[in-house]
Scaffold this motif. Structure first.
Motif, PDB file in Angstrom:
ATOM      1  N   SER A 136       0.838  -1.195   0.000  1.00 24.16           N
ATOM      2  CA  SER A 136       0.000   0.000   0.000  1.00 24.16           C
ATOM      3  C   SER A 136       0.868   1.238   0.000  1.00 24.16           C
ATOM      4  CB  SER A 136      -0.910   0.010   1.237  1.00 24.16           C
ATOM      5  OG  SER A 136      -1.604   1.234   1.324  1.00 24.16           O
ATOM      6  N   GLU A 137       0.688   2.071  -1.008  1.00 23.21           N
ATOM      7  CA  GLU A 137       1.348   3.372  -1.093  1.00 23.21           C
ATOM      8  C   GLU A 137       0.268   4.409  -1.357  1.00 23.21           C
ATOM      9  OE1 GLU A 137       4.394   4.337  -0.719  1.00 23.21           O
ATOM     10  OE2 GLU A 137       5.555   2.472  -0.715  1.00 23.21           O
ATOM     11  N   PRO A 138       0.024   5.351  -0.452  1.00 21.35           N
ATOM     12  CA  PRO A 138      -1.047   6.325  -0.666  1.00 21.35           C
ATOM     13  C   PRO A 138      -0.679   7.354  -1.720  1.00 21.35           C
ATOM     14  CG  PRO A 138       0.163   6.869   1.309  1.00 21.35           C
ATOM     15  CD  PRO A 138       0.724   5.555   0.814  1.00 21.35           C
ATOM     16  N   PHE A 139      -1.711   7.932  -2.328  1.00 17.44           N
ATOM     17  CA  PHE A 139      -1.503   9.045  -3.249  1.00 17.44           C
ATOM     18  C   PHE A 139      -0.984  10.234  -2.460  1.00 17.44           C
ATOM     19  CE2 PHE A 139      -3.125  13.014  -5.016  1.00 17.44           C
ATOM     20  CZ  PHE A 139      -2.605  12.968  -6.298  1.00 17.44           C
ATOM     21  N   GLU A 140       0.068  10.876  -2.959  1.00 20.04           N
ATOM     22  CA  GLU A 140       0.636  12.013  -2.246  1.00 20.04           C
ATOM     23  C   GLU A 140       1.285  12.957  -3.248  1.00 20.04           C
ATOM     24  OE1 GLU A 140       3.680  13.015   1.448  1.00 20.04           O
ATOM     25  OE2 GLU A 140       3.321  10.956   0.809  1.00 20.04           O
ATOM     26  N   GLY A 141       0.839  14.205  -3.233  1.00 22.54           N
ATOM     27  CA  GLY A 141       1.415  15.205  -4.122  1.00 22.54           C
ATOM     28  C   GLY A 141       1.257  14.806  -5.574  1.00 22.54           C
ATOM     29  N   ASP A 142       2.375  14.810  -6.314  1.00 15.59           N
ATOM     30  CA  ASP A 142       2.323  14.437  -7.724  1.00 15.59           C
ATOM     31  C   ASP A 142       2.646  12.965  -7.935  1.00 15.59           C
ATOM     32  OD1 ASP A 142       4.939  14.459  -7.006  1.00 15.59           O
ATOM     33  OD2 ASP A 142       5.634  15.784  -8.614  1.00 15.59           O
ATOM     34  N   ARG A 143       2.692  12.196  -6.839  1.00 17.11           N
ATOM     35  CA  ARG A 143       2.986  10.772  -6.944  1.00 17.11           C
ATOM     36  C   ARG A 143       1.688   9.982  -6.875  1.00 17.11           C
ATOM     37  NH1 ARG A 143       5.833   7.947  -2.007  1.00 17.11           N
ATOM     38  NH2 ARG A 143       3.668   8.019  -1.308  1.00 17.11           N
ATOM     39  N   PHE A 144       1.467   9.097  -7.864  1.00 19.28           N
ATOM     40  CA  PHE A 144       0.276   8.260  -7.845  1.00 19.28           C
ATOM     41  C   PHE A 144       0.412   7.198  -6.766  1.00 19.28           C
ATOM     42  CE2 PHE A 144      -0.079   9.669 -12.348  1.00 19.28           C
ATOM     43  CZ  PHE A 144      -1.316  10.279 -12.227  1.00 19.28           C
ATOM     44  N   GLY A 145      -0.665   6.986  -6.035  1.00 19.49           N
ATOM     45  CA  GLY A 145      -0.666   5.907  -5.073  1.00 19.49           C
ATOM     46  C   GLY A 145      -0.941   4.581  -5.765  1.00 19.49           C
ATOM     47  N   HIS A 146      -0.689   3.496  -5.050  1.00 22.58           N
ATOM     48  CA  HIS A 146      -1.046   2.190  -5.587  1.00 22.58           C
ATOM     49  C   HIS A 146      -1.367   1.243  -4.437  1.00 22.58           C
ATOM     50  CE1 HIS A 146       3.464   1.962  -5.270  1.00 22.58           C
ATOM     51  NE2 HIS A 146       3.123   0.906  -4.559  1.00 22.58           N
ATOM     52  N   PHE A 147      -2.108   0.211  -4.777  1.00 20.23           N
ATOM     53  CA  PHE A 147      -2.507  -0.782  -3.791  1.00 20.23           C
ATOM     54  C   PHE A 147      -2.505  -2.143  -4.474  1.00 20.23           C
ATOM     55  CE2 PHE A 147      -5.246  -3.345  -1.188  1.00 20.23           C
ATOM     56  CZ  PHE A 147      -4.975  -2.913   0.101  1.00 20.23           C
ATOM     57  N   LEU A 148      -1.810  -3.101  -3.853  1.00 18.09           N
ATOM     58  CA  LEU A 148      -1.733  -4.439  -4.429  1.00 18.09           C
ATOM     59  C   LEU A 148      -2.173  -5.474  -3.410  1.00 18.09           C
ATOM     60  CD1 LEU A 148       0.764  -6.237  -6.605  1.00 18.09           C
ATOM     61  CD2 LEU A 148       0.532  -7.076  -4.277  1.00 18.09           C
TER      62      LEU A 148
END
Length: 675
Positions: free
Chosen positions: A516-528
């Motif tokens: 799990s990586e949340p969406f933050e700023g200009d970085r897209f989050g992702h969830f696997l």
């Protein structure tokens, strides 16, 4: 009025006789000339003021005196040695308006803001309107305030001393002030007599010492609140045993500050129990070791130094005597692998078997210093421990404190536990012991598991690298038959070079992986989410960059289209690459199954603020450099549609699993697996 006068007379007579008995009989005459009369007469007061004299004072002041001070004057028109720093209190002929003689109103309370409190307003005017009672003192003002009046007509008394470097102290009445000065006399005299090698014994000290012993037995029987109140009164009078006993109660209630274990820390019987607790606070505050118990006697100095050394190098273990020791060892083994609730249950069950090291030992306070067991002691559990009868005492068992681990995996979404879970990789494997996980998910030459340490210590340990292709991970047990490993807050790296660890981890077993990586700023989050068995993925999905990648027959309850929505609700939202957000329908989930390792994995553990963990330094080598027919286990997948990470928890039998992504992009997953 007669009853109040009799009460004053009895109190003042007792105080005077205690003072006279405490004087050194060897002091030559003339050395303390002002004290010769009270020593001879055994009376610190003066002849009583007549009613006419008191009325004349009231006419001069234009005020009727408060009840307790008026009655005091009718018993004694003034007083010698009010405490240790006021040598003479004014009688009716020497009381006078203070009129802010020292200009202290400019400092206490200082300039008032637009909405001052009642206390600030009273203090601001007190200096000008108060009556000054001190005549001779060690730079101490004693001020009786006619503007601070309670419902019974009593006036507050304020005292201030320049050498105390603190605001004025307030007493609700003159009687309360005098009782406090009587306690101060006892405190100072007890300390002075101990230094001089003389006893300070009288009816008051004997009564207080009896109450201390009764409080000790109350504490062992689980009546800690009653014991604490009695000990607090004894401490106010300076009784020697009271502070050491009450400090044990305070520390287990989560009050580490100002705990000194007076009388215990310099006693070889108790030093092994309490010095590690003091050393823990010393290390946490980053104080210089030269300041740790500098005046400790030589009999305990080696114990103090050994406590600091073992706590710093992580080798300290709380080892109580008696049958409770076996429970401590069992609980430590449970807690070190993440089963913190079971560890507490083990300790709780064995508490009645605990035995003290001596008559001034009332609880296993040494648990607080144990790096594995100390974090279990929340204030709630501390109260439960203190309320449990022990050491052979009888009493009612308390209601059990609530377990700390939330059910299932909901703890992964609890960002209040600490920022380490704003992103994470989590792997849960069935049929594999925690100590075997590094070999399954790491590379050749893994050094193995370290001793339990905090996440902060692990990331600052030069022997544990968190840069490049290495990760510091939590390893533990997640219930019968399941082990987990967690990397909180992982650093970034080139995902195209890595593959998932789940394939290798699930050889002959079953594994669940979540990244799990949340969406933050200009970085897209992702969830696997990926479920694998016997080295092959059964199903999974990846949500990233506005797209959903599905693999295998995903259960309807885990359909990512239901659980995740594009931030842009338009039909083209996914295609536009907009960041995703959780669906409202995913916010309520049920979680049952295996015990949760949540407390063991978070950085905001109770009592100490950090949690000991089993950790492994897990290399992540480049896939192109791997040797052998199978790719080495890595954290990432070779394609954006197959991202992996540290994994989650599955359950035996029919159960439900919840996963909520922590951070801005919070997602919930529910699903069912049958073994």
């Amino acid at each position: 009025m007669a009853d109040m006068s009799d009460d004053w007379r009895s109190f003042l007579r007792r105080w005077s006789e205690e003072w006279a008995d405490a004087q050194d009989p060897e002091t030559p005459e003339g050395i303390h000339a002002p004290d010769e009369e009270p020593r001879r007469t055994r009376w610190l007061g003066f002849p009583p003021a007549s009613e006419e004299r008191i009325k004349a004072l009231e006419e001069r002041l234009g005020l009727r005196l408060p009840p307790s001070y008026r009655t005091f004057l009718a018993v004694s028109d003034g007083w010698r040695h009010a405490g240790d720093f006021v040598r003479l209190l004014a009688g009716s002929d020497r009381i006078r308006p203070h009129e802010d003689a020292a200009g202290l109103s400019a400092y206490f309370p200082g300039e008032l803001d637009d909405d001052p409190t009642r206390e600030e307003t009273l203090l601001a005017g007190m200096w000008q309107r108060a009556l000054q009672l001190d005549v001779e003192s060690d730079a101490v003002y004693v001020l009786l305030d006619p503007g601070d009046v309670d419902d019974t007509g009593e006036w507050a008394v304020y005292t201030w001393a320049s050498w105390r470097a603190s605001p004025p102290e307030r007493f609700p009445s003159f009687r309360a002030f005098m009782e406090a000065m009587h306690r101060e006399f006892h405190q100072m005299r007890t300390d002075r007599s101990a230094r001089e090698g003389r006893e300070f014994v009288n009816a008051t000290t004997r009564s207080l010492d009896a109450s201390v012993e009764a409080a000790r037995l109350d504490a062992l029987a689980g009546r800690y609140e009653q014991a604490s109140a009695a000990l607090a009164e004894a401490i106010a009078y300076g009784r020697p045993r009271a502070t050491g006993l009450r400090d044990q109660i305070r520390r287990l209630l989560g009050e580490p500050c100002a705990v000194s274990f007076h009388g215990l820390s310099d006693d070889p019987r108790y030093a092994p129990e309490v010095l590690p607790v003091l050393a823990t606070e010393h290390i946490r505050n980053h104080w210089d070791d030269s300041t740790f118990l500098p005046s400790a006697p030589e009999t305990v100095r080696p114990t103090a130094e050994e406590s600091l050394r073992r706590l710093r190098d992580g080798t300290f273990r709380y080892t109580p005597a008696g049958p409770f020791a076996a429970a401590v060892e069992e609980a430590r083994e449970q807690a070190r692998w993440g089963d913190t609730d079971a560890a507490w249950h083990t300790l709780r069950t064995s508490l009645p078997e605990w035995r003290p090291l001596g008559p001034d030992h009332i609880a296993p306070v040494g648990l607080c210093a144990d790096p594995v067991l100390g974090p279990l002691l929340t204030p709630e559990r501390g109260r439960e421990l203190l309320a449990t009868p022990r050491a052979g005492q009888q009493g009612s068992a308390p209601a059990p404190a609530a377990d700390q681990d939330p059910p299932g995996l909901a703890w992964l979404a609890d960002t209040d536990r600490g920022s380490i879970l704003t992103s994470y990789r989590f792997l849960l494997v069935e049929g594999v012991e925690p100590a075997q996980l590094p070999a399954r998910i790491g590379a050749d030459g893994i050094p193995g598991l370290r001793e339990p340490m905090t996440l902060w210590d692990a990331r600052n340990d030069h022997g544990l690298s968190t840069s490049g292709d290495e990760a510091v991970a939590v390893v533990g047990r997640a219930g019968p038959g399941w082990s987990f490993t967690l990397e909180p807050g992982p650093g970034g790296f080139d995902e195209k070079r890595f593959v998932s660890p789940a394939v290798a981890a699930s050889r002959g077993a079953r594994a669940v992986t979540v990244w799990s990586e949340p969406f933050e700023g200009d970085r897209f989050g992702h969830f696997l989410l990926s479920v694998t068995q016997n080295g092959e993925e059964t199903y999974g999905f990846t949500v990233r960059s506005g797209t959903i990648g599905r693999r295998g027959p995903i259960p309807a309850a885990l359909d990512p289209g239901r659980l995740f929505l594009p931030a842009n609700p338009s039909p083209s939202g996914w295609a536009s690459g907009a960041p995703w957000r959780p669906s409202p329908s995913s916010s309520v989930s049920v979680c049952r199954g295996l015990p949760s390792p949540g407390v063991a994995c978070t950085a905001s553990a109770p009592c100490r603020g950090t949690v000991p963990r089993r950790r492994a330094s897990v290399p992540r080598p480049c896939a192109s450099c791997g040797i052998g027919p199978e790719p080495r286990p890595r954290w990432n997948s070779p394609s954006p549609g197959d991202l992996s990470g540290f994994a989650e928890k599955a359950s035996k039998g029919w159960s439900r699993l919840i996963l909520e992504d922590a951070g801005r992009a919070r997602a919930g997953l529910t699903g069912e697996w049958r073994k």
